[in-house]
Design an enzyme around this catalytic site. Structure first.
Site, mmCIF file in Angstrom:
data_model
loop_
_atom_site.group_PDB
_atom_site.id
_atom_site.type_symbol
_atom_site.label_atom_id
_atom_site.label_comp_id
_atom_site.label_asym_id
_atom_site.label_seq_id
_atom_site.Cartn_x
_atom_site.Cartn_y
_atom_site.Cartn_z
ATOM 1 N N GLY A 180 0.989 -1.240 -0.134
ATOM 2 C CA GLY A 180 0.036 -0.344 0.342
ATOM 3 C C GLY A 180 0.778 1.192 0.688
ATOM 4 N N GLY B 29 2.545 4.856 -0.057
ATOM 5 C CA GLY B 29 2.643 6.295 -0.449
ATOM 6 C C GLY B 29 2.822 6.801 -1.691
ATOM 7 C CG ASP C 14 6.081 9.906 -1.004
ATOM 8 O OD1 ASP C 14 4.976 9.434 -0.225
ATOM 9 O OD2 ASP C 14 7.118 8.874 -1.338
ATOM 10 C CG ASP D 38 4.429 3.714 2.539
ATOM 11 O OD1 ASP D 38 5.061 4.104 3.463
ATOM 12 O OD2 ASP D 38 5.052 3.580 1.511
#
Length: 293
Positions: free
Chosen positions: A44, A46, A57, A84
């Site tokens: 998952g 980010g 990010d 994450d």
């Protein structure tokens, strides 16, 4: 398989020494395609979620936005979800608050990195990274381990010491400290164009917990190579879903403009029928037939 069974199975698989593979996803459709392809778990990401929103990010998106995406992903796949959680969105108090939420959302593991909050991407071009003190991050790892209600939920500590240019000795020191604090695995990251730096770390690693690799910068290191090292438990393909999506969309969009229509492009795309199947339409029709007579 419910989340508790999934967590137990994932921890057991990691403990058996088999190399597990995880593909990044930024939405449930990506996750379903990764499961369809045969990956053992979903990452998952980010980074991917931020990219899908066209923002850096760097904790621009809220924890809530990421959490809800993890919940949506976990709802549509049967394989484990590795969430994450960046730096834990704050200090140890924040970590103790958010880990149960990710657990309730269906995550089988959380990965937390030892950078300062708000974070900045590990891929930044100037290489600058600020790490927290070892003792501070140990507290966050301890908070994460204590906060989970299911002890099979994996807490993976990620050290960015190599990314920050602090060298192997510092990376090893941090990794051992995080293992002592209760981490179930250590993610070691590098953006060198060859795997030499990471391989040197792996060779020097004397900890008891397995390692996790993200070989984005050194794609020449294959799964067979990694498995042969016998110290790595999970390999994560950290940004390939978003890169594949961007590449495919750029190509299709440009061809439509170049050709002035969709006649040729349409032949190369998955059918609408394929997309409807991925949406779970057949299940909806079955429910409709059984309960809406």
């Amino acid at each position: 398989m419910n989340t508790l069974q999934k967590n137990q199975k994932f921890r057991a698989a990691l403990g058996q020494g088999k190399l597990l593979t995880a593909m990044a996803a930024h939405n449930p459709l990506c996750a379903k395609l990764a499961e369809e392809a045969g990956f053992d778990a979903i990452w998952g990401s980010g980074f991917e979620l931020s990219a899908s929103h066209a923002v850096p990010d760097a904790n621009i998106l809220s924890m809530g936005a990421h959490l809800e995406m993890m919940r949506a992903i976990a709802a549509v796949v049967s394989v484990p979800l590795i969430a994450d959680i960046d730096t834990g969105f704050g200090n140890a108090v924040n970590v103790s608050y958010i880990v149960p939420q990710y657990e309730a959302a269906g995550a089988s593991a959380v990965v937390m990195e030892d950078k300062t909050f708000p974070k900045d991407t590990s891929l930044r071009s100037d290489g600058r990274q600020e790490l927290v003190r070892i003792e501070e991050f140990q507290g966050k790892v301890q908070a994460a381990a204590a906060a989970r209600t299911d002890k099979n939920l994996l807490v993976i500590a990620r050290t960015e010491a190599l990314i920050a240019g602090q060298g192997q000795d510092e990376a090893i020191k941090r990794a051992l400290a995080y293992e002592e604090a209760g981490a179930d695995a250590i993610l070691i990251h590098s953006k060198q164009k060859t795997p030499d730096e990471v391989l040197a770390f792996i060779n020097a690693w004397r900890g008891k917990v397995p390692l996790v690799l993200v070989p984005t910068a050194y794609p020449q290191l294959t799964e067979a190579d990694i498995a042969a090292l016998q110290k790595v438990g999970i390999v994560i393909y950290g940004n390939h879903a978003i890169r594949a999506a961007v590449g495919a969309m750029r190509d299709v969009f440009a061809r439509i403009r170049r050709e002035g229509g969709i006649a040729e492009v349409d032949k190369r795309l998955p059918s609408v029928k394929d997309i409807i199947a991925l949406q779970g339409d057949a299940h909806m029709r079955e429910v409709e037939a059984n309960f809406l007579r």
